[in-house]
Scaffold this active site. Structure first.
Site, PDB file in Angstrom:
ATOM      1  N   HIS A   1       0.840  -1.208   0.000  1.00 44.73           N
ATOM      2  CA  HIS A   1       0.000   0.000   0.000  1.00 44.73           C
ATOM      3  C   HIS A   1       0.875   1.257   0.000  1.00 44.73           C
ATOM      4  CE1 HIS A   1      -2.992  -2.668   2.420  1.00 44.73           C
ATOM      5  NE2 HIS A   1      -3.548  -2.491   1.234  1.00 44.73           N
TER       6      HIS A   1
ATOM      7  N   LYS B   1     -17.870  -6.384   8.351  1.00 41.31           N
ATOM      8  CA  LYS B   1     -16.554  -7.019   8.300  1.00 41.31           C
ATOM      9  C   LYS B   1     -15.941  -6.984   9.698  1.00 41.31           C
ATOM     10  CE  LYS B   1     -14.282  -6.573   3.813  1.00 41.31           C
ATOM     11  NZ  LYS B   1     -13.143  -5.944   3.131  1.00 41.31           N
TER      12      LYS B   1
ATOM     13  N   ARG C   1      -2.360  -6.912  -7.637  1.00 39.41           N
ATOM     14  CA  ARG C   1      -1.159  -7.699  -7.332  1.00 39.41           C
ATOM     15  C   ARG C   1      -0.973  -8.837  -8.323  1.00 39.41           C
ATOM     16  NH1 ARG C   1      -3.161  -8.257  -1.319  1.00 39.41           N
ATOM     17  NH2 ARG C   1      -5.036  -8.105  -2.588  1.00 39.41           N
TER      18      ARG C   1
ATOM     19  N   SER D   1      -2.617  -7.778   3.593  1.00 33.50           N
ATOM     20  CA  SER D   1      -2.833  -7.574   5.029  1.00 33.50           C
ATOM     21  C   SER D   1      -3.116  -8.915   5.707  1.00 33.50           C
ATOM     22  CB  SER D   1      -4.013  -6.626   5.258  1.00 33.50           C
ATOM     23  OG  SER D   1      -3.765  -5.386   4.641  1.00 33.50           O
TER      24      SER D   1
HETATM   25  P1  ADP Z   1      -9.867  -4.306   0.446  1.00 33.64           P
HETATM   26  O1  ADP Z   1     -10.441  -5.035   1.621  1.00 33.64           O
HETATM   27  O2  ADP Z   1     -10.746  -3.203  -0.073  1.00 33.64           O
HETATM   28  O3  ADP Z   1      -9.344  -5.166  -0.661  1.00 33.64           O
HETATM   29  P2  ADP Z   1      -7.104  -3.803   1.151  1.00 33.64           P
HETATM   30  O4  ADP Z   1      -6.605  -2.930   2.249  1.00 33.64           O
HETATM   31  O5  ADP Z   1      -6.789  -5.262   1.239  1.00 33.64           O
HETATM   32  O6  ADP Z   1      -8.651  -3.516   1.083  1.00 33.64           O
HETATM   33  O7  ADP Z   1      -6.575  -3.278  -0.247  1.00 33.64           O
HETATM   34  C1  ADP Z   1      -6.875  -1.986  -0.709  1.00 33.64           C
HETATM   35  C2  ADP Z   1      -6.377  -1.850  -2.132  1.00 33.64           C
HETATM   36  O8  ADP Z   1      -4.965  -1.987  -2.145  1.00 33.64           O
HETATM   37  C3  ADP Z   1      -6.902  -2.934  -3.082  1.00 33.64           C
HETATM   38  O9  ADP Z   1      -7.064  -2.390  -4.377  1.00 33.64           O
HETATM   39  C4  ADP Z   1      -5.802  -3.957  -3.108  1.00 33.64           C
HETATM   40  O10 ADP Z   1      -5.793  -4.695  -4.317  1.00 33.64           O
HETATM   41  C5  ADP Z   1      -4.602  -3.044  -2.999  1.00 33.64           C
HETATM   42  N1  ADP Z   1      -3.464  -3.745  -2.422  1.00 33.64           N
HETATM   43  C6  ADP Z   1      -3.457  -4.644  -1.437  1.00 33.64           C
HETATM   44  N2  ADP Z   1      -2.205  -5.105  -1.214  1.00 33.64           N
HETATM   45  C7  ADP Z   1      -1.415  -4.474  -2.103  1.00 33.64           C
HETATM   46  C8  ADP Z   1      -0.027  -4.547  -2.428  1.00 33.64           C
HETATM   47  N3  ADP Z   1       0.773  -5.406  -1.831  1.00 33.64           N
HETATM   48  N4  ADP Z   1       0.432  -3.710  -3.395  1.00 33.64           N
HETATM   49  C9  ADP Z   1      -0.408  -2.866  -4.033  1.00 33.64           C
HETATM   50  N5  ADP Z   1      -1.718  -2.789  -3.819  1.00 33.64           N
HETATM   51  C10 ADP Z   1      -2.219  -3.586  -2.866  1.00 33.64           C
END
Ligand code: ADP
Length: 171
Positions: free
Chosen positions: A27, A51, A100, A138
């Site tokens: 992120h 959630k 990803r 995450s």
């Molecule tokens: P959600 O529950 O909405 O998927 P996340 O916090 O898991 O929330 O992810 C938010 C956004 O960031 C999503 O578009 C996800 O694909 C992206 N994301 C998650 N991990 C990564 C990463 N390692 N690199 C880039 N983008 C990521």
């Protein structure tokens, strides 16, 4: 990107919505890479009643802020409604999401299309993850932390400490 296009984007506000439970290096990397292209990026921490999260929305927001100390045009907010409603109120024209691997594609494609249906004036932009973060999520990070694995290079330092103390307190 042409100079004209770059300048136009620099007057645009973008929303980066997600759970951020917790924020990872994937992120952070996406935000840092994109920040210069926008007037402001609002990291929108989801606060859904349906959630369950490891961290409260306040904790998740605090970790986003602590993980991006030098990013002056990045703001953090939380919201429990539709991203497009928040985007409209904030005057944002762009929703940023990360991709990803192929596994992310169907969900992101469906969500982008739903958001386009709800708010045709807002554009979703999908950004490819750097290969070194393509396996970082995450959920995985929490599993590694629960099993006592090293979190170095997977999450920012404030998140390492927050995960350790959360897990320590729950034992
Ligand atoms: P959600 O529950 O909405 O998927 P996340 O916090 O898991 O929330 O992810 C938010 C956004 O960031 C999503 O578009 C996800 O694909 C992206 N994301 C998650 N991990 C990564 C990463 N390692 N690199 C880039 N983008 C990521």
């Amino acid at each position: 990107m042409e100079d004209r296009e770059h300048k136009a984007l620099q007057s645009t506000i973008a929303i980066y919505p997600g759970s951020f439970d917790p924020i990872t290096m994937g992120h952070v990397d996406l935000i840092v890479r994109l920040a210069d292209f926008y007037q402001e990026i609002i990291v929108l921490v989801a606060n859904s009643m349906h959630k369950s999260y490891m961290f409260t929305s306040e904790e998740r927001k605090k970790l986003v802020k602590e993980s991006l100390p030098n990013q002056h045009n990045v703001r953090v907010a939380d919201f429990d409604g539709l991203t497009v409603d928040y985007a409209r109120k904030a005057g944002a024209k762009v929703i940023l999401r990360g991709l990803r691997a192929v596994a992310d594609f169907e969900y992101e494609f469906a969500m982008a299309n739903m958001n386009r249906k709800l708010a045709p004036e807002i554009e979703t932009k999908i950004v490819f993850t750097r290969p070194e973060y393509s396996f970082v999520s995450s959920r995985m990070v929490k599993e590694v932390a629960l099993c006592g694995g090293t979190l170095k290079e997977l999450v920012p330092q404030p998140v390492v400490q927050a995960l350790q103390s959360k897990i320590y307190r729950s034992r």
